[in-house]
Design a protein around this motif. Structure first.
Motif, PDB file in Angstrom:
ATOM      1  N   THR A 268       0.795  -1.213   0.000  1.00  0.00           N
ATOM      2  CA  THR A 268       0.000   0.000   0.000  1.00  0.00           C
ATOM      3  C   THR A 268       0.837   1.277   0.000  1.00  0.00           C
ATOM      4  N   GLY A 269       2.079   1.183   0.443  1.00  0.00           N
ATOM      5  CA  GLY A 269       2.899   2.370   0.548  1.00  0.00           C
ATOM      6  C   GLY A 269       3.677   2.647  -0.717  1.00  0.00           C
ATOM      7  N   PRO A 270       4.597   3.590  -0.657  1.00  0.00           N
ATOM      8  CA  PRO A 270       5.395   3.917  -1.851  1.00  0.00           C
ATOM      9  C   PRO A 270       6.318   2.787  -2.234  1.00  0.00           C
ATOM     10  N   LEU A 271       6.529   2.604  -3.532  1.00  0.00           N
ATOM     11  CA  LEU A 271       7.440   1.578  -4.021  1.00  0.00           C
ATOM     12  C   LEU A 271       8.881   2.010  -3.813  1.00  0.00           C
ATOM     13  N   PRO A 272       9.798   1.077  -3.742  1.00  0.00           N
ATOM     14  CA  PRO A 272      11.204   1.446  -3.519  1.00  0.00           C
ATOM     15  C   PRO A 272      11.727   2.294  -4.668  1.00  0.00           C
ATOM     16  N   PRO A 273      12.707   3.158  -4.387  1.00  0.00           N
ATOM     17  CA  PRO A 273      13.201   4.069  -5.422  1.00  0.00           C
ATOM     18  C   PRO A 273      13.983   3.348  -6.514  1.00  0.00           C
ATOM     19  N   SER A 274      14.463   2.120  -6.236  1.00  0.00           N
ATOM     20  CA  SER A 274      15.213   1.411  -7.265  1.00  0.00           C
ATOM     21  C   SER A 274      14.932  -0.072  -7.172  1.00  0.00           C
ATOM     22  N   LEU A 275      15.136  -0.760  -8.269  1.00  0.00           N
ATOM     23  CA  LEU A 275      14.924  -2.203  -8.332  1.00  0.00           C
ATOM     24  C   LEU A 275      16.165  -2.852  -8.917  1.00  0.00           C
ATOM     25  N   ARG A 276      16.623  -3.905  -8.281  1.00  0.00           N
ATOM     26  CA  ARG A 276      17.740  -4.682  -8.799  1.00  0.00           C
ATOM     27  C   ARG A 276      17.182  -6.009  -9.299  1.00  0.00           C
ATOM     28  N   VAL A 277      17.266  -6.226 -10.584  1.00  0.00           N
ATOM     29  CA  VAL A 277      16.706  -7.431 -11.198  1.00  0.00           C
ATOM     30  C   VAL A 277      17.706  -8.570 -11.059  1.00  0.00           C
ATOM     31  N   SER A 278      17.292  -9.665 -10.455  1.00  0.00           N
ATOM     32  CA  SER A 278      18.166 -10.816 -10.295  1.00  0.00           C
ATOM     33  C   SER A 278      18.204 -11.620 -11.590  1.00  0.00           C
ATOM     34  N   ASP A 279      19.069 -12.615 -11.624  1.00  0.00           N
ATOM     35  CA  ASP A 279      19.131 -13.486 -12.786  1.00  0.00           C
ATOM     36  C   ASP A 279      18.201 -14.685 -12.637  1.00  0.00           C
ATOM     37  N   GLY A 280      17.377 -14.672 -11.570  1.00  0.00           N
ATOM     38  CA  GLY A 280      16.457 -15.769 -11.345  1.00  0.00           C
ATOM     39  C   GLY A 280      16.508 -16.271  -9.917  1.00  0.00           C
TER      40      GLY A 280
ATOM     41  N   ALA B 287      21.539  -3.610 -25.860  1.00  0.00           N
ATOM     42  CA  ALA B 287      21.232  -4.014 -24.488  1.00  0.00           C
ATOM     43  C   ALA B 287      22.111  -3.267 -23.486  1.00  0.00           C
ATOM     44  N   GLU B 288      23.379  -3.024 -23.841  1.00  0.00           N
ATOM     45  CA  GLU B 288      24.276  -2.319 -22.922  1.00  0.00           C
ATOM     46  C   GLU B 288      23.820  -0.879 -22.718  1.00  0.00           C
ATOM     47  N   THR B 289      23.451  -0.201 -23.810  1.00  0.00           N
ATOM     48  CA  THR B 289      22.970   1.175 -23.692  1.00  0.00           C
ATOM     49  C   THR B 289      21.679   1.225 -22.892  1.00  0.00           C
ATOM     50  N   TRP B 290      20.792   0.284 -23.168  1.00  0.00           N
ATOM     51  CA  TRP B 290      19.511   0.230 -22.463  1.00  0.00           C
ATOM     52  C   TRP B 290      19.753   0.011 -20.968  1.00  0.00           C
ATOM     53  N   ALA B 291      20.665  -0.897 -20.627  1.00  0.00           N
ATOM     54  CA  ALA B 291      20.956  -1.178 -19.214  1.00  0.00           C
ATOM     55  C   ALA B 291      21.540   0.053 -18.524  1.00  0.00           C
ATOM     56  N   ALA B 292      22.397   0.791 -19.226  1.00  0.00           N
ATOM     57  CA  ALA B 292      22.977   2.008 -18.642  1.00  0.00           C
ATOM     58  C   ALA B 292      21.901   3.059 -18.396  1.00  0.00           C
ATOM     59  N   ASN B 293      20.983   3.222 -19.360  1.00  0.00           N
ATOM     60  CA  ASN B 293      19.869   4.158 -19.173  1.00  0.00           C
ATOM     61  C   ASN B 293      19.005   3.737 -17.989  1.00  0.00           C
ATOM     62  N   ALA B 294      18.738   2.436 -17.901  1.00  0.00           N
ATOM     63  CA  ALA B 294      17.881   1.929 -16.826  1.00  0.00           C
ATOM     64  C   ALA B 294      18.515   2.167 -15.466  1.00  0.00           C
ATOM     65  N   ALA B 295      19.832   1.995 -15.377  1.00  0.00           N
ATOM     66  CA  ALA B 295      20.522   2.201 -14.098  1.00  0.00           C
ATOM     67  C   ALA B 295      20.350   3.631 -13.617  1.00  0.00           C
ATOM     68  N   ARG B 296      20.396   4.578 -14.536  1.00  0.00           N
ATOM     69  CA  ARG B 296      20.213   5.981 -14.150  1.00  0.00           C
ATOM     70  C   ARG B 296      18.785   6.235 -13.667  1.00  0.00           C
ATOM     71  N   ALA B 297      17.839   5.420 -14.140  1.00  0.00           N
ATOM     72  CA  ALA B 297      16.441   5.573 -13.728  1.00  0.00           C
ATOM     73  C   ALA B 297      16.109   4.757 -12.483  1.00  0.00           C
ATOM     74  N   GLY B 298      17.095   3.989 -11.979  1.00  0.00           N
ATOM     75  CA  GLY B 298      16.861   3.213 -10.766  1.00  0.00           C
ATOM     76  C   GLY B 298      16.573   1.751 -10.992  1.00  0.00           C
TER      77      GLY B 298
ATOM     78  N   GLU C 251       5.870  -4.442  -8.004  1.00  0.00           N
ATOM     79  CA  GLU C 251       7.282  -4.315  -8.369  1.00  0.00           C
ATOM     80  C   GLU C 251       7.505  -4.756  -9.817  1.00  0.00           C
ATOM     81  N   LEU C 252       6.805  -5.797 -10.251  1.00  0.00           N
ATOM     82  CA  LEU C 252       6.933  -6.244 -11.640  1.00  0.00           C
ATOM     83  C   LEU C 252       6.452  -5.160 -12.603  1.00  0.00           C
ATOM     84  N   ARG C 253       5.362  -4.506 -12.239  1.00  0.00           N
ATOM     85  CA  ARG C 253       4.836  -3.445 -13.118  1.00  0.00           C
ATOM     86  C   ARG C 253       5.787  -2.243 -13.129  1.00  0.00           C
ATOM     87  N   ARG C 254       6.342  -1.939 -11.981  1.00  0.00           N
ATOM     88  CA  ARG C 254       7.311  -0.829 -11.937  1.00  0.00           C
ATOM     89  C   ARG C 254       8.547  -1.188 -12.760  1.00  0.00           C
TER      90      ARG C 254
END
Length: 485
Positions: free
Chosen positions: A110-122, A426-437, A468-471
């Motif tokens: 119900t509260g605010p979502l975390p400011p960043s997400l670290r995606v695991s490899d599974g 994929a590398e550029t996309w990952a770098a952009n994503a890191a800046r977005a959290g 979290e999946l939607r975020r």
């Protein structure tokens, strides 16, 4: 059961969603023994009318409990308490703490979502592991006779109780005819891979690996003195023709490392034809096959495919590596290796140089969880939860990213292999994503040769709740780079 027999406590503070209150109250009745395995629950319409809430709220509570394994829904019959739950004593103390039976707490929902997400490899979700049951079993192990009366060091192959329990478990679940003398328990599968390579490969000899593949396995093999040679992976798994040519021309080749059940990282399942051809190559050239079955329990569509180790003839040297960490949580460092006793002896000799024995109380606790069926119950619950999360992520990806990505819905495992359309980096996309959290690993991480790195992401979904999946997908979409021409 009659509606009057069901106790529903609804908080008035509004601190958490009403459906969580309903779900927690039902779990409380199950834990106290007022609801027993197999008992029928009132219909959602009847219960909603009694509680003066919307029927969708009751539906949400029932759905959450079904996903967690407390309830089962039977078409045309109704909703029932899961029959595989242990029977509680009426009026007794709760077997689990009275907390909302969800994989995250109410604040996260119900509260605010975390400011960043670290995606695991599974990685699995530690929030749903049977912590209370494991803690209870651990306490029993610490105060039990085995721990208190044995003043010396234990067997470097692992606690006999766990090896015996694993032997039965692997026989029932995976068709492996392995006695306790064919098993070694390790601190996670990573240790198992290193000790295996150290026991069968001499310095300078080579091992064939899948690429893209599992980089930590390559590190373990190199640390053991092996040369790592990549074999391409296609839509059916490891390229058998390429492997056959390698075996013909490489005299130092000693072993083949594969992840046939859910290829890492692409999630592809190797078909029967390729498995048989791979075993034939290994037999003709006298090669070991190291089969890493890291997430066997997670098969959503159809039954899990039996390991190659269960079907290999005695002349084929298949060493089987598995993990309990993927079933429980990464912090629970328990893996195992099934191999011939002479190989296990060499592995034990090498282990004693760095780690005289494993974590005996933890091993005894896991043996108890296997023997009393708790591990199996957890596996069934986890499958239901993770399959639902897989489907949510797949739907979100399709709706949000459309033609920019492509993937095959994995039949099992805990990750999606997300391929990018031509022109996207994929590398550029990952770098952009890191800046977005959003921290996500591009295909380069899984490539043995950077020049052939796939433009893809491996997206682990199991340890994320629905919001979290939607975020995750929203951040991924917002970070998409411009298409290269």
């Amino acid at each position: 059961m009659a509606l009057k027999d069901l106790t529903i406590d609804l908080e008035k503070s509004g601190q958490r969603p009403v459906f969580l209150d309903i779900a927690a109250s039902i779990v409380g009745d199950i834990e106290r023994g007022r609801l027993k395995p197999g008992d029928a629950l009132p219909g959602t319409r009847t219960l909603a009318r009694s509680l003066k809430v919307h029927r969708n709220t009751v539906d949400a509570a029932f759905h959450e409990l079904t996903m967690q394994g407390w309830l089962v829904s039977e078409p045309s019959r109704g909703t029932f308490v899961a029959r595989d739950l242990p029977t509680a004593k009426p009026g007794g103390r709760s077997a689990r703490p009275r907390t909302p039976p969800t994989s995250v707490d109410a604040e996260t929902v119900t509260g605010p979502l975390p400011p960043s997400l670290r995606v695991s490899d599974g990685a699995p979700d530690p929030r749903i592991m049977p912590r209370v049951e494991l803690a209870r079993a651990f306490r029993r192990a610490l105060t039990g006779p085995t721990f208190l009366t044995d003043a010396g060091y234990g067997d470097p192959r692992g606690a006999p109780a766990l090896r015996t329990a694993l032997s039965g478990y692997l026989s029932r679940e995976r068709g492996l005819a392995a006695s306790s003398s064919d098993l070694m328990v390790t601190r996670g599968s990573q240790m198992g891979l290193f000790l295996t390579a150290a026991a069968i490969i001499e310095a300078g000899q080579a091992i064939a690996v899948e690429t893209p593949g599992y980089p930590l396995a390559w590190s373990a093999f190199r640390a053991a003195g092996a040369r790592v040679i990549g074999v391409p992976v296609d839509a059916g798994g490891i390229d058998i023709d390429h492997l056959a040519r390698l075996a013909e021309r490489e005299p130092t080749l000693r072993a083949i490392y594969v992840t046939p059940h859910h290829q890492y990282p692409t999630t592809v399942t190797m078909g029967a034809g390729r498995r048989l051809k791979l075993l034939d190559i290994a037999r003709r050239h006298g090669l070991y096959v190291i089969e890493d079955d890291y997430d066997h329990e997670y098969r959503f569509d159809g039954r899990p495919v039996l390991p190659m180790a269960a079907r290999a003839d005695p002349d084929t040297q298949v060493i089987y590596v598995g993990s309990l960490s993927k079933l429980l949580a990464p912090v629970v460092r328990l893996g195992y290796v099934v191999a011939r006793p002479d190989i296990l002896t060499r592995m034990a000799d090498r282990r004693e140089a760095i780690d005289r024995q494993g974590d005996l109380p933890l091993e005894l606790a896991l043996a108890a969880l296997i023997e009393d069926g708790e591990l199996g119950r957890h596996a069934r619950k986890a499958r239901r939860i993770y399959e639902a999360r897989r489907d949510i992520l797949a739907d979100e990806l399709h709706q949000t990213l459309g033609d920019d990505i492509a993937f095959d819905l994995p039949r099992g495992g805990l990750a999606i292999w997300l391929r990018l359309r031509s022109g996207l980096s994929a590398e550029t996309w990952a770098a952009n994503a890191a800046r977005a959290g959003l921290i996500v690993s591009p295909g380069l991480r899984f490539a043995l040769d950077a020049a052939n790195a796939p433009e893809a992401f491996r997206i682990g979904y199991a340890n994320f709740h629905d919001p979290e999946l939607r975020r995750l997908v929203t951040l991924l979409a917002e970070s998409k780079p411009k298409v290269s021409l």
